[in-house]
Design a protein around this motif. Structure first.
Motif, short mmCIF file in Angstrom:
data_model
loop_
_atom_site.label_atom_id
_atom_site.label_comp_id
_atom_site.label_asym_id
_atom_site.label_seq_id
_atom_site.Cartn_x
_atom_site.Cartn_y
_atom_site.Cartn_z
N GLN A 170 15.63 -52.03 23.11
CA GLN A 170 16.43 -51.97 24.34
C GLN A 170 17.89 -51.60 24.07
OE1 GLN A 170 15.40 -52.35 27.56
NE2 GLN A 170 13.33 -52.34 26.73
N ARG A 171 18.27 -51.60 22.81
CA ARG A 171 19.67 -51.37 22.43
C ARG A 171 19.98 -49.87 22.39
NH1 ARG A 171 22.38 -51.64 17.05
NH2 ARG A 171 24.56 -51.96 17.57
N ARG A 172 21.09 -49.50 23.01
CA ARG A 172 21.56 -48.12 22.97
C ARG A 172 22.54 -47.97 21.80
NH1 ARG A 172 20.93 -49.44 28.40
NH2 ARG A 172 20.24 -47.76 29.77
N ILE A 173 22.41 -46.87 21.09
CA ILE A 173 23.33 -46.58 20.00
C ILE A 173 23.98 -45.24 20.30
CG2 ILE A 173 23.55 -46.17 17.53
CD1 ILE A 173 21.03 -47.92 17.20
N TYR A 174 25.29 -45.28 20.52
CA TYR A 174 26.04 -44.08 20.88
C TYR A 174 26.69 -43.49 19.65
CZ TYR A 174 25.33 -45.64 25.63
OH TYR A 174 24.75 -46.03 26.81
N THR A 175 26.61 -42.17 19.53
CA THR A 175 27.20 -41.45 18.41
C THR A 175 28.60 -40.98 18.77
OG1 THR A 175 26.36 -39.33 19.19
CG2 THR A 175 24.92 -40.60 17.70
N ARG A 176 29.25 -40.39 17.80
CA ARG A 176 30.57 -39.81 18.03
C ARG A 176 30.49 -38.74 19.12
NH1 ARG A 176 33.98 -36.40 13.59
NH2 ARG A 176 35.75 -36.00 14.92
N ARG A 177 29.38 -37.99 19.14
CA ARG A 177 29.17 -36.96 20.17
C ARG A 177 29.12 -37.59 21.56
NH1 ARG A 177 24.28 -34.55 22.48
NH2 ARG A 177 24.69 -32.38 23.00
N ASP A 178 28.41 -38.72 21.70
CA ASP A 178 28.35 -39.41 22.98
C ASP A 178 29.73 -39.92 23.39
OD1 ASP A 178 25.48 -39.32 23.50
OD2 ASP A 178 25.27 -40.76 21.86
N ARG A 179 30.48 -40.42 22.42
CA ARG A 179 31.83 -40.91 22.70
C ARG A 179 32.70 -39.77 23.23
NH1 ARG A 179 36.58 -40.68 20.31
NH2 ARG A 179 38.06 -42.37 20.65
N THR A 180 32.62 -38.62 22.57
CA THR A 180 33.40 -37.45 23.00
C THR A 180 32.97 -37.01 24.39
OG1 THR A 180 33.71 -36.75 20.72
CG2 THR A 180 33.99 -35.07 22.42
N ARG A 181 31.67 -36.99 24.63
CA ARG A 181 31.18 -36.58 25.96
C ARG A 181 31.62 -37.57 27.04
NH1 ARG A 181 25.99 -33.39 26.72
NH2 ARG A 181 26.19 -31.79 25.15
N LEU A 182 31.65 -38.85 26.72
CA LEU A 182 32.13 -39.82 27.70
C LEU A 182 33.60 -39.58 27.99
CD1 LEU A 182 31.81 -42.30 29.50
CD2 LEU A 182 32.19 -43.73 27.46
N MET A 183 34.38 -39.35 26.95
CA MET A 183 35.81 -39.07 27.13
C MET A 183 36.00 -37.83 28.00
SD MET A 183 38.72 -38.27 24.26
CE MET A 183 37.80 -36.85 23.68
N LEU A 184 35.24 -36.77 27.73
CA LEU A 184 35.36 -35.53 28.51
C LEU A 184 34.86 -35.71 29.94
CD1 LEU A 184 34.27 -32.96 25.78
CD2 LEU A 184 36.59 -33.38 26.65
N THR A 185 33.81 -36.50 30.10
CA THR A 185 33.30 -36.78 31.45
C THR A 185 34.35 -37.50 32.28
OG1 THR A 185 31.00 -36.88 30.68
CG2 THR A 185 31.52 -38.01 32.76
N LEU A 186 34.97 -38.50 31.69
CA LEU A 186 36.00 -39.26 32.42
C LEU A 186 37.22 -38.39 32.72
CD1 LEU A 186 35.70 -42.63 30.47
CD2 LEU A 186 34.82 -42.10 32.76
N ARG A 187 37.58 -37.55 31.79
CA ARG A 187 38.69 -36.63 32.02
C ARG A 187 38.34 -35.64 33.13
NH1 ARG A 187 40.87 -33.77 26.86
NH2 ARG A 187 41.70 -35.85 26.54
#
Length: 134
Positions: free
Chosen positions: A41-58
């Protein structure tokens, strides 16, 4: 913040770093903007996911739709170079800029009208008070 390529993140770490709820992150995942790995059930986010989240929020902050953001990600994923993505992004930014310029113009017109109406009301109140004091 420079993040090592192999670093992974939990949903709560990303939520805290970007000051969003875990629910918002799960929503972006459901929309196909993030693709974390799963361990049970645990999600593991990569650096790519982190960057995509940052870009999505921007992107959301400047008024892009999730569809526009998704299209940019898809272009980036499919392209060997980033020129198509950049061209698309320039087009999206130009449209957004035009929308904001139109909204600014509309707001300026409304503010002018409000100022005129307020001035008329103040004149009527002054005239009314002058009539009552006479």
């Amino acid at each position: 913040m420079v993040v090592p390529a192999e670093r992974t993140f939990s949903i709560s770490e990303l939520a805290q770093e970007f000051d969003v709820t875990t629910r918002a992150i799960r929503f972006y995942e459901a929309e196909g903007l993030l693709m974390p790995e799963r361990q049970g059930q645990r999600r593991i986010y990569t650096r790519r996911d982190r960057t995509r989240l940052m870009l999505t929020l921007r992107g959301k902050r400047i008024g892009l739709s999730l569809q526009e953001i998704r299209e940019l990600f898809e272009l980036y994923d499919a392209a060997n170079d980033d020129e198509p993505q950049l061209m698309k992004f320039v087009g999206i930014l130009s449209r957004r800029e035009q929308q904001l310029q139109q909204q600014l113009h509309d707001i300026q017109l409304v503010l002018k009208e409000i100022g005129q109406l307020r001035g008329q009301c103040e004149q009527w109140m002054t005239a009314r008070n002058d009539d009552l004091s006479s």
